[in-house]
Design a protein around this motif. Structure first.
Motif, PDB file in Angstrom:
ATOM      1  N   GLY A   1       0.831  -1.193   0.000  1.00 39.03           N
ATOM      2  CA  GLY A   1       0.000   0.000   0.000  1.00 39.03           C
ATOM      3  C   GLY A   1       0.864   1.240   0.000  1.00 39.03           C
ATOM      4  N   VAL A   2       0.287   2.371  -0.408  1.00 41.39           N
ATOM      5  CA  VAL A   2       1.013   3.641  -0.476  1.00 41.39           C
ATOM      6  C   VAL A   2       0.232   4.712   0.269  1.00 41.39           C
ATOM      7  CG1 VAL A   2       1.881   5.464  -1.993  1.00 41.39           C
ATOM      8  CG2 VAL A   2       2.094   3.076  -2.683  1.00 41.39           C
ATOM      9  N   LEU A   3       0.914   5.367   1.197  1.00 39.54           N
ATOM     10  CA  LEU A   3       0.341   6.492   1.922  1.00 39.54           C
ATOM     11  C   LEU A   3       1.035   7.756   1.415  1.00 39.54           C
ATOM     12  CD1 LEU A   3      -1.638   7.119   4.330  1.00 39.54           C
ATOM     13  CD2 LEU A   3       0.430   7.345   5.713  1.00 39.54           C
ATOM     14  N   ASP A   4       0.478   8.333   0.376  1.00 42.15           N
ATOM     15  CA  ASP A   4       1.125   9.441  -0.331  1.00 42.15           C
ATOM     16  C   ASP A   4       0.555  10.767   0.143  1.00 42.15           C
ATOM     17  OD1 ASP A   4       2.840  10.644  -2.068  1.00 42.15           O
ATOM     18  OD2 ASP A   4       2.151   9.578  -3.851  1.00 42.15           O
ATOM     19  N   LEU A   5       0.858  11.106   1.401  1.00 46.25           N
ATOM     20  CA  LEU A   5       0.327  12.346   1.955  1.00 46.25           C
ATOM     21  C   LEU A   5       1.080  13.566   1.449  1.00 46.25           C
ATOM     22  CD1 LEU A   5      -0.383  11.446   5.709  1.00 46.25           C
ATOM     23  CD2 LEU A   5      -1.863  11.202   3.700  1.00 46.25           C
ATOM     24  N   THR A   6       2.310  13.377   0.952  1.00 50.51           N
ATOM     25  CA  THR A   6       3.160  14.510   0.582  1.00 50.51           C
ATOM     26  C   THR A   6       3.461  14.467  -0.911  1.00 50.51           C
ATOM     27  OG1 THR A   6       4.147  14.303   2.781  1.00 50.51           O
ATOM     28  CG2 THR A   6       5.245  15.769   1.212  1.00 50.51           C
ATOM     29  N   THR A   7       2.667  15.163  -1.680  1.00 49.39           N
ATOM     30  CA  THR A   7       2.784  15.151  -3.144  1.00 49.39           C
ATOM     31  C   THR A   7       3.476  16.405  -3.678  1.00 49.39           C
ATOM     32  OG1 THR A   7       0.472  15.894  -3.126  1.00 49.39           O
ATOM     33  CG2 THR A   7       0.880  13.573  -3.610  1.00 49.39           C
ATOM     34  N   THR A   8       4.261  17.042  -2.842  1.00 48.68           N
ATOM     35  CA  THR A   8       4.902  18.320  -3.190  1.00 48.68           C
ATOM     36  C   THR A   8       5.769  18.261  -4.436  1.00 48.68           C
ATOM     37  OG1 THR A   8       6.305  20.098  -2.310  1.00 48.68           O
ATOM     38  CG2 THR A   8       6.884  17.839  -1.677  1.00 48.68           C
ATOM     39  N   GLU A   9       6.340  17.097  -4.749  1.00 45.50           N
ATOM     40  CA  GLU A   9       7.213  16.991  -5.927  1.00 45.50           C
ATOM     41  C   GLU A   9       6.476  17.335  -7.218  1.00 45.50           C
ATOM     42  OE1 GLU A   9       9.981  13.289  -4.446  1.00 45.50           O
ATOM     43  OE2 GLU A   9       7.804  13.168  -4.449  1.00 45.50           O
ATOM     44  N   LEU A  10       5.166  17.172  -7.221  1.00 37.59           N
ATOM     45  CA  LEU A  10       4.384  17.529  -8.404  1.00 37.59           C
ATOM     46  C   LEU A  10       4.461  19.031  -8.681  1.00 37.59           C
ATOM     47  CD1 LEU A  10       1.204  15.354  -7.735  1.00 37.59           C
ATOM     48  CD2 LEU A  10       3.032  14.883  -9.379  1.00 37.59           C
ATOM     49  N   ALA A  11       4.547  19.834  -7.613  1.00 40.69           N
ATOM     50  CA  ALA A  11       4.646  21.284  -7.788  1.00 40.69           C
ATOM     51  C   ALA A  11       5.972  21.652  -8.435  1.00 40.69           C
ATOM     52  CB  ALA A  11       4.495  21.985  -6.444  1.00 40.69           C
ATOM     53  N   ASP A  12       7.051  21.011  -8.015  1.00 37.23           N
ATOM     54  CA  ASP A  12       8.355  21.280  -8.620  1.00 37.23           C
ATOM     55  C   ASP A  12       8.376  20.863 -10.082  1.00 37.23           C
ATOM     56  OD1 ASP A  12      10.896  21.726  -6.383  1.00 37.23           O
ATOM     57  OD2 ASP A  12       8.879  21.358  -5.666  1.00 37.23           O
ATOM     58  N   ASP A  13       7.703  19.749 -10.387  1.00 35.75           N
ATOM     59  CA  ASP A  13       7.649  19.300 -11.783  1.00 35.75           C
ATOM     60  C   ASP A  13       6.888  20.290 -12.644  1.00 35.75           C
ATOM     61  OD1 ASP A  13       7.992  17.247 -13.887  1.00 35.75           O
ATOM     62  OD2 ASP A  13       5.804  17.099 -13.748  1.00 35.75           O
ATOM     63  N   LEU A  14       5.806  20.852 -12.119  1.00 35.75           N
ATOM     64  CA  LEU A  14       4.988  21.793 -12.884  1.00 35.75           C
ATOM     65  C   LEU A  14       5.699  23.130 -13.098  1.00 35.75           C
ATOM     66  CD1 LEU A  14       2.249  22.738 -14.113  1.00 35.75           C
ATOM     67  CD2 LEU A  14       1.594  23.438 -11.783  1.00 35.75           C
ATOM     68  N   VAL A  15       6.295  23.649 -12.043  1.00 34.31           N
ATOM     69  CA  VAL A  15       6.788  25.020 -12.084  1.00 34.31           C
ATOM     70  C   VAL A  15       8.261  25.114 -12.455  1.00 34.31           C
ATOM     71  CG1 VAL A  15       6.958  27.175 -10.758  1.00 34.31           C
ATOM     72  CG2 VAL A  15       5.029  25.632 -10.385  1.00 34.31           C
ATOM     73  N   GLY A  16       9.024  24.061 -12.207  1.00 41.26           N
ATOM     74  CA  GLY A  16      10.441  24.099 -12.526  1.00 41.26           C
ATOM     75  C   GLY A  16      11.338  24.163 -11.321  1.00 41.26           C
ATOM     76  N   GLY A  17      10.908  23.586 -10.203  1.00 41.37           N
ATOM     77  CA  GLY A  17      11.735  23.550  -9.008  1.00 41.37           C
ATOM     78  C   GLY A  17      12.785  22.464  -9.078  1.00 41.37           C
ATOM     79  N   VAL A  18      13.622  22.406  -8.048  1.00 42.82           N
ATOM     80  CA  VAL A  18      14.765  21.493  -8.075  1.00 42.82           C
ATOM     81  C   VAL A  18      14.443  20.112  -7.499  1.00 42.82           C
ATOM     82  CG1 VAL A  18      16.413  23.387  -7.942  1.00 42.82           C
ATOM     83  CG2 VAL A  18      15.613  22.316  -5.818  1.00 42.82           C
ATOM     84  N   LEU A  19      13.267  19.940  -6.925  1.00 44.39           N
ATOM     85  CA  LEU A  19      12.939  18.658  -6.308  1.00 44.39           C
ATOM     86  C   LEU A  19      11.870  17.891  -7.091  1.00 44.39           C
ATOM     87  CD1 LEU A  19      12.960  19.481  -2.479  1.00 44.39           C
ATOM     88  CD2 LEU A  19      14.845  18.826  -3.997  1.00 44.39           C
ATOM     89  N   THR A  20      11.864  18.036  -8.383  1.00 46.34           N
ATOM     90  CA  THR A  20      10.892  17.289  -9.184  1.00 46.34           C
ATOM     91  C   THR A  20      11.231  15.803  -9.209  1.00 46.34           C
ATOM     92  OG1 THR A  20       9.964  16.980 -11.395  1.00 46.34           O
ATOM     93  CG2 THR A  20      12.226  17.816 -11.269  1.00 46.34           C
ATOM     94  N   ALA A  21      10.196  14.995  -9.179  1.00 41.24           N
ATOM     95  CA  ALA A  21      10.351  13.545  -9.338  1.00 41.24           C
ATOM     96  C   ALA A  21       9.948  13.122 -10.740  1.00 41.24           C
ATOM     97  CB  ALA A  21       9.519  12.808  -8.294  1.00 41.24           C
ATOM     98  N   GLY A  22       9.686  14.087 -11.615  1.00 35.37           N
ATOM     99  CA  GLY A  22       9.334  13.780 -12.990  1.00 35.37           C
ATOM    100  C   GLY A  22       7.849  13.607 -13.205  1.00 35.37           C
ATOM    101  N   PRO A  23       7.428  13.537 -14.446  1.00 35.69           N
ATOM    102  CA  PRO A  23       5.999  13.481 -14.777  1.00 35.69           C
ATOM    103  C   PRO A  23       5.326  12.171 -14.394  1.00 35.69           C
ATOM    104  CG  PRO A  23       7.325  13.224 -16.756  1.00 35.69           C
ATOM    105  CD  PRO A  23       8.273  13.607 -15.653  1.00 35.69           C
TER     106      PRO A  23
END
Length: 415
Positions: free
Chosen positions: A244-266
């Motif tokens: 199972g996955v408890l994905d409470l912290t999806t912040t990497e999506l914001a970096d992927d969208l805007v161009g931050g340094v902590l993107t996990a990719g699309p």
């Protein structure tokens, strides 16, 4: 006996690979030579158990055509794909306990591609001239062990003999341990495994959820949502190692969208859905995009709201428009999931600084995200919980954990 795949360009590195084969044999290993040299002889100078032609064929290519085309980049890409297919097949057949490769940039790129195709836990050792720089292209998000070659991979000399000898001994030991585990699997303690995502600014929620899941009998693997952490979690889910996955912290999506340094990719937030793994998801720390030191923030963001988190991390508040896009992306990914999904939406803030009076308080931006999630999941099988609290308030993490426990329990019962 453990079996080590010796993977390399036998057209250019016969001396080195021949020497390594002898060391591995002396260490008690069976050796399978996998030739990825595009100009090798049929038997790779007597080293190849799996020829270069076979490797090319595994990628759907013809070795003669690759040679005739004269495109080194295309040939290396094909051999990398073929090598990945070959070692994966050997592993699935129970004929592989480790992989050893040596090379420069080209050989390392081929070997790295093959090694990344293998599950976590299978020994992978790459001796490379590139191991002292940016190693992400070779390691990716799996447990590839890198050893710097110190000198170029060009013959066996007084220095390379030490380095390559250590490499052979290391992979022989790792392969022996892997072979024992394969032959005598460790007793499973029966605890289901859950992957969870955390950021400093969602720690209270994730800690509460983790403690709840531990009380319910789970082993919880926590991943720091720093880009690499999210990719590692997605890779582990794909490998079939979590329930199972408890994905409470999806912040990497914001970096992927805007161009931050902590993107996990699309591909972030897709592995569990593809695999049918139960997941509980929230919007933790979507209020921020991460950059390095303040002077490294791109000039185009000069008019935005910032918080210097520390000397090396600068946070930028996501706008209402960006939050709406993020909500739509989350809804689209979750609606496509093949397994059970529940979403928990905190109505009073999504991070430790998105609080009443906090530095990143922006109720309109948060609502834009939540509204898109509601709309995007309307009519889907995804259950949406709206919680009148902040994400870090007591009770939020526990409720999310209990929901995941229910999903995992039902999923196991339906197998």
């Amino acid at each position: 006996m453990p079996t080590v795949a010796l993977l390399g360009t036998f057209d250019t590195k016969q001396v080195e690979y021949g020497w390594l084969r002898e060391r591995l044999t002396e260490a008690g290993c069976d050796v399978l030579g996998v030739d990825v040299g595009t100009f090798s002889d049929d038997d790779g100078g007597g080293l190849a158990d799996i020829s270069a032609a076979d490797v090319a064929s595994a990628a759907g290519a013809d070795l003669g055509e690759l040679r005739a085309a004269g495109d080194r980049g295309a040939a290396m890409a094909a051999m990398a794909d073929g090598a990945a297919a070959v070692v994966t097949r050997l592993y699935r057949e129970g004929r592989l306990d480790g992989v050893l490769a040596v090379g420069g940039s080209g050989g390392s790129s081929v070997a790295g591609r093959a090694m990344r195709a293998l599950p976590v836990g299978v020994p992978k050792l790459l001796v490379s001239t590139m191991a002292s720089g940016d190693v992400r292209p070779y390691v990716g998000d799996v447990d590839v062990t890198l050893m710097y070659s110190v000198v170029d991979i060009s013959g066996v000399n007084s220095v390379s003999r030490l380095v390559l000898g250590n490499a052979a001994a290391a992979v022989a030991g790792m392969a022996a341990a892997h072979e024992r585990r394969r032959r005598e699997p460790e007793r499973d303690d029966g605890r289901p495994v859950v992957a969870a995502t955390m950021f400093g600014l969602t720690t209270p929620a994730v800690d509460e959820a983790r403690e709840t899941l531990a009380e319910l009998g789970y082993e919880v693997l926590v991943f720091h949502a720093t880009g690499a952490g999210g990719r590692a979690m997605e890779s582990l889910v794909t490998s079939g190692l979590v329930d199972g996955v408890l994905d409470l912290t999806t912040t990497e999506l914001a970096d992927d969208l805007v161009g931050g340094v902590l993107t996990a990719g699309p591909e972030r937030l897709t592995a569990a859905g593809r695999a049918g793994v139960p997941q509980v998801v929230s919007v933790g720390a979507l209020d921020m995009v991460n950059f390095g030191p303040q002077e490294t923030v791109p000039e185009r963001f000069a008019d935005r709201k910032f918080l210097v988190h520390n000397a090396t991390v600068t946070l930028m508040r996501t706008t209402e428009e960006e939050m709406a896009v993020l909500g739509g992306r989350i809804a689209g990914k979750l609606a496509a999931a093949t397994g059970p999904v529940e979403v928990f939406l905190p109505l009073r803030g999504v991070s430790g600084i998105d609080t009443a009076g906090g530095q990143f308080e922006d109720a309109a931006a948060d609502e834009a995200c939540l509204a898109e999630i509601r709309t995007g999941l309307a009519g889907s099988a995804v259950v949406v919980h709206e919680v009148d609290s902040h994400i870090n308030d007591k009770g939020f993490g526990r409720a999310a954990a209990e929901a995941l426990h229910r999903l995992v329990t039902n999923n196991r019962g339906n197998r």
